[in-house]
Design a protein around this motif. Structure first.
Motif, PDB file in Angstrom:
ATOM      1  N   TYR A 200       0.840  -1.201   0.000  1.00 16.91           N
ATOM      2  CA  TYR A 200       0.000   0.000   0.000  1.00 16.91           C
ATOM      3  C   TYR A 200       0.874   1.251   0.000  1.00 16.91           C
ATOM      4  O   TYR A 200       0.612   2.212  -0.725  1.00 16.91           O
ATOM      5  N   ASP A 220      -5.452  -5.839  -1.914  1.00 11.63           N
ATOM      6  CA  ASP A 220      -6.646  -5.274  -2.557  1.00 11.63           C
ATOM      7  C   ASP A 220      -6.297  -4.511  -3.822  1.00 11.63           C
ATOM      8  O   ASP A 220      -7.050  -4.539  -4.798  1.00 11.63           O
ATOM      9  N   TYR A 221      -5.142  -3.834  -3.808  1.00 10.80           N
ATOM     10  CA  TYR A 221      -4.750  -3.062  -4.992  1.00 10.80           C
ATOM     11  C   TYR A 221      -4.592  -3.981  -6.191  1.00 10.80           C
ATOM     12  O   TYR A 221      -4.996  -3.643  -7.308  1.00 10.80           O
ATOM     13  N   ARG A 224      -8.192  -5.141  -7.402  1.00 11.19           N
ATOM     14  CA  ARG A 224      -8.953  -4.064  -8.059  1.00 11.19           C
ATOM     15  C   ARG A 224      -8.357  -3.715  -9.420  1.00 11.19           C
ATOM     16  O   ARG A 224      -9.074  -3.589 -10.422  1.00 11.19           O
ATOM     17  N   ALA A 335     -10.700   4.561  -7.054  1.00  7.08           N
ATOM     18  CA  ALA A 335     -10.385   3.856  -5.811  1.00  7.08           C
ATOM     19  C   ALA A 335      -9.310   2.803  -6.037  1.00  7.08           C
ATOM     20  O   ALA A 335      -8.391   2.633  -5.228  1.00  7.08           O
ATOM     21  N   CYS A 339      -5.788   3.070  -4.451  1.00  9.94           N
ATOM     22  CA  CYS A 339      -5.841   2.092  -3.359  1.00  9.94           C
ATOM     23  C   CYS A 339      -6.530   2.681  -2.119  1.00  9.94           C
ATOM     24  O   CYS A 339      -5.995   2.631  -1.009  1.00  9.94           O
ATOM     25  N   ILE A 340      -7.691   3.288  -2.343  1.00  6.98           N
ATOM     26  CA  ILE A 340      -8.487   3.825  -1.242  1.00  6.98           C
ATOM     27  C   ILE A 340      -9.926   3.336  -1.407  1.00  6.98           C
ATOM     28  O   ILE A 340     -10.281   2.779  -2.455  1.00  6.98           O
ATOM     29  N   ASN A 341     -10.746   3.530  -0.397  1.00  8.94           N
ATOM     30  CA  ASN A 341     -12.138   3.109  -0.462  1.00  8.94           C
ATOM     31  C   ASN A 341     -12.951   4.049  -1.353  1.00  8.94           C
ATOM     32  O   ASN A 341     -12.646   5.249  -1.464  1.00  8.94           O
ATOM     33  N   ILE A 342     -14.014   3.495  -1.957  1.00 11.46           N
ATOM     34  CA  ILE A 342     -14.887   4.312  -2.804  1.00 11.46           C
ATOM     35  C   ILE A 342     -15.528   5.427  -1.979  1.00 11.46           C
ATOM     36  O   ILE A 342     -15.715   6.551  -2.476  1.00 11.46           O
ATOM     37  N   SER A 343     -15.876   5.132  -0.717  1.00 14.57           N
ATOM     38  CA  SER A 343     -16.473   6.162   0.141  1.00 14.57           C
ATOM     39  C   SER A 343     -15.515   7.340   0.323  1.00 14.57           C
ATOM     40  O   SER A 343     -15.944   8.503   0.380  1.00 14.57           O
ATOM     41  N   THR A 344     -14.204   7.049   0.393  1.00 13.40           N
ATOM     42  CA  THR A 344     -13.207   8.117   0.504  1.00 13.40           C
ATOM     43  C   THR A 344     -13.160   8.936  -0.781  1.00 13.40           C
ATOM     44  O   THR A 344     -13.036  10.176  -0.746  1.00 13.40           O
TER      45      THR A 344
END
Length: 353
Positions: A200, A220-221, A224, A335, A339-344
């Motif tokens: 990350y 996760d990166y 995605r 996102a 490498c961040i959340n969609i909400s962010t």
């Protein structure tokens, strides 16, 4: 506690089988599941799950202790003081190493009742009306931390009978194998958290595939970005598509690679680095897959981000997201790239507007 004396029935073995299946299905909630299953399948309500470790001075101590039915203050007192006077703690190793190794130990295995109840811990048990105890060791490999099940019976229920000890031995066999898997899971989980942090920090996707094409790690990166690059869903579909792309560009399948190889997919460089690692028993082959955006593309994108930031007084993150919006990327793609959340992403877009 289950009553009756005699051999186990088919129904008992079926309960043991269900117990085995239940405790091994979700290691993220392993200890609560153990306590729940012992009560649900065997009516063993008065159970404590104790994890014992060793400090820098080679002294054992209670790392953690859990129970659904025993009062928290009783558990705390045991952890802070009674553990040192518990005959199970003092003598279990000597008893099991004297050729009597088994899964379940009762008070009479480590001493007499008079001797046991003369200790501070024994007196506490009697005061709490829990004078009878059986202990199931989590593993016979004696590898710390040691996971132990403490099974208690109330005074009016009497000592453990032959039937109960036979059943506890069956539970102990299942528990012993399960704890070894759980320990490996914890070690792997710690390693994965370290890799997640490193990858990350470097904005890098990473996956590790063994010689049977099983994904033993991915962040996760990677999931995605690989899914977006190859228009797939799920890590296995992404790996299959990625391997196919390597085969087309290199003329051979990644399983036959002996040297690192790279391909370019859109604006990302994907590298496969084959490694042979000794796991303590055999030499295993792993493919380490890394996925990064190309340096030139990153530099150009950063230049655009800075220009937007200067023009509209954005923060650095707002500049990055605004630049990707200009490029036509949607929230999910942004996102994945950052490498961040969609909400962010949505939070920053709201600030941008």
């Amino acid at each position: 506690m289950i009553g009756g004396v005699g051999v186990l029935t088919a129904a008992d073995y079926e309960k043991v089988l269900k117990f085995n299946s239940f405790i091994n299905k979700d290691f993220d909630h392993y200890i609560p599941n153990i306590l729940y299953a012992l009560e649900e399948y065997f009516a063993l309500r008065l159970t404590a799950y104790t994890v014992v470790n060793r400090d820098a001075q080679d002294k054992t101590y209670v790392e953690s202790i859990h129970s659904n039915a025993i009062l928290p203050e009783v558990l705390t007192r045991y952890q802070n003081s009674y553990f040192d006077t518990d005959l199970f703690n003092q003598r279990l190793g000597d008893v099991s190493n004297a050729g009597r190794a088994k899964f379940v130990y009762t008070i009479t295995d480590v001493g007499t009742y008079e001797e046991y109840y003369a200790t501070e811990y024994g007196r506490m048990q009697k005061k709490q009306n829990l004078p009878f105890q059986a202990v199931i060791r989590g593993s016979h490999k004696r590898r710390l931390p040691d996971h132990v099940l403490n099974i208690f019976k109330a005074g009016q229920d009497g000592d453990f009978n032959t039937y109960e000890i036979e059943l506890l031995n069956c539970i102990g066999r299942v528990y012993s194998d399960s704890v070894e898997l759980y320990k490996r899971y914890l070690e792997s989980s710690s390693y994965s958290r370290f890799l997640d942090y490193q990858t990350y920090a470097e904005n890098m996707g990473m996956a590790i595939v063994n010689d049977r094409n099983h994904v033993v790690y991915r962040n996760d990166y990677f999931l995605r970005t690989a899914s977006a690059l190859f228009d797939t869903e799920g890590v296995y579909s992404a790996i299959i598509s990625l391997f196919s792309a390597f085969s087309q560009q290199n003329g051979t399948t990644p399983s036959k690679f002996y040297e690192p190889a790279s391909i370019t997919v859109r604006d990302h460089v994907i590298t496969i680095n084959p490694q042979r690692i000794f796991d303590g028993e055999t030499l295993q082959k792993y493919l380490f897959i890394t996925l990064r955006r190309q340096g030139a593309a990153e530099a150009e994108a950063n230049s655009q981000h800075l220009q937007l930031g200067d023009a509209f007084n954005f923060t650095l993150r707002e500049s990055e997201i605004a630049g990707l919006l200009v490029e036509g990327r949607d929230n999910a793609q942004i996102a994945a790239d950052l490498c961040i959340n969609i909400s962010t992403v949505k939070f920053h877009i709201k600030n941008i507007f």
